[in-house]
Design a protein around this motif. Structure first.
Motif, PDB file in Angstrom:
ATOM      1  N   LEU A  59      36.007  42.011  45.053  1.00 13.51           N
ATOM      2  CA  LEU A  59      37.186  42.715  45.543  1.00 13.51           C
ATOM      3  C   LEU A  59      38.369  41.756  45.507  1.00 13.51           C
ATOM      4  N   ASN A  60      39.408  42.081  44.731  1.00 11.06           N
ATOM      5  CA  ASN A  60      40.568  41.205  44.731  1.00 11.06           C
ATOM      6  C   ASN A  60      41.418  41.446  45.974  1.00 11.06           C
ATOM      7  N   ALA A  61      42.471  40.644  46.126  1.00 14.78           N
ATOM      8  CA  ALA A  61      43.290  40.721  47.340  1.00 14.78           C
ATOM      9  C   ALA A  61      43.918  42.097  47.513  1.00 14.78           C
ATOM     10  N   GLY A  62      44.308  42.734  46.404  1.00 14.69           N
ATOM     11  CA  GLY A  62      44.877  44.079  46.489  1.00 14.69           C
ATOM     12  C   GLY A  62      43.875  45.095  46.999  1.00 14.69           C
ATOM     13  N   SER A  63      42.629  44.973  46.567  1.00 17.03           N
ATOM     14  CA  SER A  63      41.590  45.894  47.037  1.00 17.03           C
ATOM     15  C   SER A  63      41.289  45.674  48.512  1.00 17.03           C
ATOM     16  N   VAL A  64      41.319  44.412  48.948  1.00 17.91           N
ATOM     17  CA  VAL A  64      41.132  44.124  50.374  1.00 17.91           C
ATOM     18  C   VAL A  64      42.236  44.793  51.192  1.00 17.91           C
ATOM     19  N   ASP A  65      43.462  44.764  50.673  1.00 12.04           N
ATOM     20  CA  ASP A  65      44.572  45.440  51.365  1.00 12.04           C
ATOM     21  C   ASP A  65      44.292  46.932  51.507  1.00 12.04           C
ATOM     22  N   ILE A  66      43.778  47.554  50.441  1.00 13.40           N
ATOM     23  CA  ILE A  66      43.482  48.989  50.480  1.00 13.40           C
ATOM     24  C   ILE A  66      42.382  49.280  51.496  1.00 13.40           C
ATOM     25  N   LEU A  67      41.312  48.504  51.467  1.00 17.36           N
ATOM     26  CA  LEU A  67      40.204  48.723  52.400  1.00 17.36           C
ATOM     27  C   LEU A  67      40.626  48.444  53.837  1.00 17.36           C
ATOM     28  N   ASN A  68      41.511  47.507  54.021  1.00 15.38           N
ATOM     29  CA  ASN A  68      42.037  47.233  55.356  1.00 15.38           C
ATOM     30  C   ASN A  68      42.832  48.428  55.866  1.00 15.38           C
ATOM     31  N   ILE A 104      33.358  45.264  56.598  1.00 11.39           N
ATOM     32  CA  ILE A 104      32.846  44.761  55.324  1.00 11.39           C
ATOM     33  C   ILE A 104      32.875  43.237  55.282  1.00 11.39           C
ATOM     34  N   LYS A 105      33.924  42.661  55.849  1.00 16.33           N
ATOM     35  CA  LYS A 105      34.142  41.221  55.748  1.00 16.33           C
ATOM     36  C   LYS A 105      32.999  40.412  56.349  1.00 16.33           C
ATOM     37  N   GLY A 112      40.021  36.807  46.505  1.00 15.88           N
ATOM     38  CA  GLY A 112      39.319  38.030  46.834  1.00 15.88           C
ATOM     39  C   GLY A 112      38.002  37.689  47.496  1.00 15.88           C
ATOM     40  N   TYR A 113      37.100  38.667  47.501  1.00 18.13           N
ATOM     41  CA  TYR A 113      35.802  38.489  48.163  1.00 18.13           C
ATOM     42  C   TYR A 113      34.720  39.154  47.315  1.00 18.13           C
ATOM     43  N   VAL A 114      33.499  38.669  47.480  1.00 19.28           N
ATOM     44  CA  VAL A 114      32.343  39.272  46.822  1.00 19.28           C
ATOM     45  C   VAL A 114      31.456  39.876  47.897  1.00 19.28           C
ATOM     46  N   VAL A 115      31.038  41.117  47.687  1.00 16.94           N
ATOM     47  CA  VAL A 115      30.239  41.809  48.685  1.00 16.94           C
ATOM     48  C   VAL A 115      29.142  42.602  47.987  1.00 16.94           C
ATOM     49  N   GLU A 116      27.974  42.654  48.598  1.00 15.54           N
ATOM     50  CA  GLU A 116      26.870  43.458  48.076  1.00 15.54           C
ATOM     51  C   GLU A 116      27.062  44.912  48.494  1.00 15.54           C
ATOM     52  N   GLY A 119      27.756  50.693  51.778  1.00  8.68           N
ATOM     53  CA  GLY A 119      27.336  52.095  51.839  1.00  8.68           C
ATOM     54  C   GLY A 119      27.269  52.671  53.234  1.00  8.68           C
ATOM     55  N   LYS A 120      26.641  51.965  54.141  1.00  9.17           N
ATOM     56  CA  LYS A 120      26.481  52.497  55.495  1.00  9.17           C
ATOM     57  C   LYS A 120      27.819  52.562  56.220  1.00  9.17           C
TER      58      LYS A 120
END
Length: 428
Positions: free
Chosen positions: A84-93, A101-102, A134-138, A143-144
């Motif tokens: 997830l790049n920084a822009g995607s983190v902004d969207i999820l936030n 998620i973090k 960004g961040y890497v997440v499984e 999902g949950k």
């Protein structure tokens, strides 16, 4: 509710002849996140989320990764990882998901890019040490969280284990004919059903599909040295090798190989697989010690000329499926659904699915699509080949970026993905 059983959902639809505001075909990451984004902005929207698979994640149950064949179409909530790049983190936030998620996400603080057999190499670092690329997440952790968030909205209907058989477009609505005999009428049908999108095919949205003649071997690995939040992109003649840092000092490996060699390499005993990987990647992160379950994904570039039709739009992999180099695919799709939800929220209810609304959406997205697809495809073609005429220029370029960091700024900006998503672009 998002946790309705298949029977309850069927009864609701057949009993009420409901005109849905939006029908989303595909309940994976893109479709489910679109539903959440829509309902976060207008909880009264009548949204139907349907999928041909059984429900993958139940908010009241623990997540169990789906066991899959070695070569298969991408499942959404399995053991795979996404960057997830920084822009995607902004969207999820903005969707109030990021804090949850973090907890299971690993930051990427630096990206090291190198070319096997040549001197060129560069280290990319964000301007501020306080900001990660960004961040890497499984995905099994996402999902949950997503299922729990969707369960809060009573205006969401879910329907699983049904296929889309046909689409009938009329002036003011679109009718989706399903494999169970039901016909669902909506103002807008969204295809979030992956690279083999039935929505795209039925709506006659033109696309091109180019095979790279490569496959990606995906698995988690661990090394003898700590990763220090560094991601690696190593270009070889068979394609890039990406190592993305994970929690518990692991890496998510994307190992691109010749398509006809994928099965034999992935099927090697662990010790031989790790030795082959070591020989190709080198020792930048120490010795490879453990390899997890390996899956194979053929690599293609799929793109649509314009992912909209009358009262139909495709997002995510249904609109574009990219090579995993630079990790741009999911992030591009996340920007799709974010903008689509915003455009719908800003439209009058009767304008949902109209030509004006869909054209507005495409005006917002066209430049990002073209730029990201061109960048990804160019990286693959320039670096993943054995032509000597390209070797010297590309390595001089890498070395120049290492010596003069300002030259790498466009790559850093693309990697961060923090764009003005609502600036209209002229399409003339």
């Amino acid at each position: 509710m998002a946790n309705q059983t298949h029977t309850e959902t069927t009864s609701k639809i057949t009993g009420n002849n409901t005109l849905y505001d939006v029908v989303i075909v595909g309940a994976g990451m893109s479709g489910s996140l679109l539903a959440l984004s829509l309902l976060k902005q207008n909880s009264q929207l009548n949204v139907l989320l349907l999928d041909e698979n059984a429900q993958r994640v139940n908010h009241s149950a623990s997540i169990v990764p789906k066991q899959t064949q070695r070569e298969h179409s991408n499942p959404s909530f399995d053991g795979r990882c996404i960057a997830l790049n920084a822009g995607s983190v902004d969207i999820l936030n903005g969707l109030s998901m990021w804090s949850d998620i973090k907890v299971n996400a690993q930051a990427i603080d630096q990206i090291q890019v190198s070319d096997k057999g040549y001197f060129g190499a560069v280290e990319l670092t964000p301007e501020s040490k306080k900001t990660a690329f960004g961040y890497v997440v499984e995905l099994q952790h996402v999902g949950k969280i997503l299922s729990n968030a969707l369960a809060a909205f009573s205006s969401l209907t879910t329907l699983y284990q049904v296929k889309l058989d046909n689409i009938q477009q009329t002036l003011n609505s679109v009718t989706c004919e399903l494999s169970n005999g039901q016909s669902i009428e909506a103002k807008l049908c969204v295809g979030a059903d992956g690279s083999n999108s039935q929505v795209r095919e039925l709506a006659n949205i033109s696309s091109t599909n180019v095979a790279y003649q490569r496959s990606a071997i995906i698995c988690n690995v661990s090394c003898s040295e700590p990763h220090h939040s560094v991601a690696y992109e190593r270009f070889t003649t068979s394609g890039p090798i990406a190592l993305l840092p994970l929690t518990k000092n692991r890496y998510s490996l994307v190992y691109c190989v010749e398509g006809d060699q994928a099965e034999s390499i992935a099927g090697l005993p662990d010790s031989q697989f790790l030795a082959e990987l070591q020989k190709t990647f080198g020792y930048r992160c120490g010795l490879f010690e453990v390899a997890g379950k390996r899956d194979i994904y053929p690599l293609n570039l799929l793109k649509t000329t314009k992912p909209i039709a009358h009262r139909v739009v495709c997002i995510g992999n249904a609109a574009h499926s990219l090579h995993p180099v630079a990790g741009q695919g999911f992030n591009l799709g996340l920007r799709d659904l974010f903008v689509l939800a915003k455009v719908i929220a800003e439209s009058d209810i009767e304008q949902i699915g109209s030509f004006a609304m869909l054209n507005h959406y495409w005006q917002c997205r066209a430049k990002d699509h073209h730029r990201t697809i061109l960048m990804t495809d160019s990286l693959v073609r320039v670096f993943s080949n054995q032509y000597p005429v390209l070797s010297l220029p590309r390595n001089i370029g890498l070395q120049a970026m290492s010596l003069f960091p300002f030259l790498s700024q466009p790559i850093i900006e693309q990697a961060k993905g923090q764009f003005d998503l609502f600036k209209r672009e002229s399409l003339s």
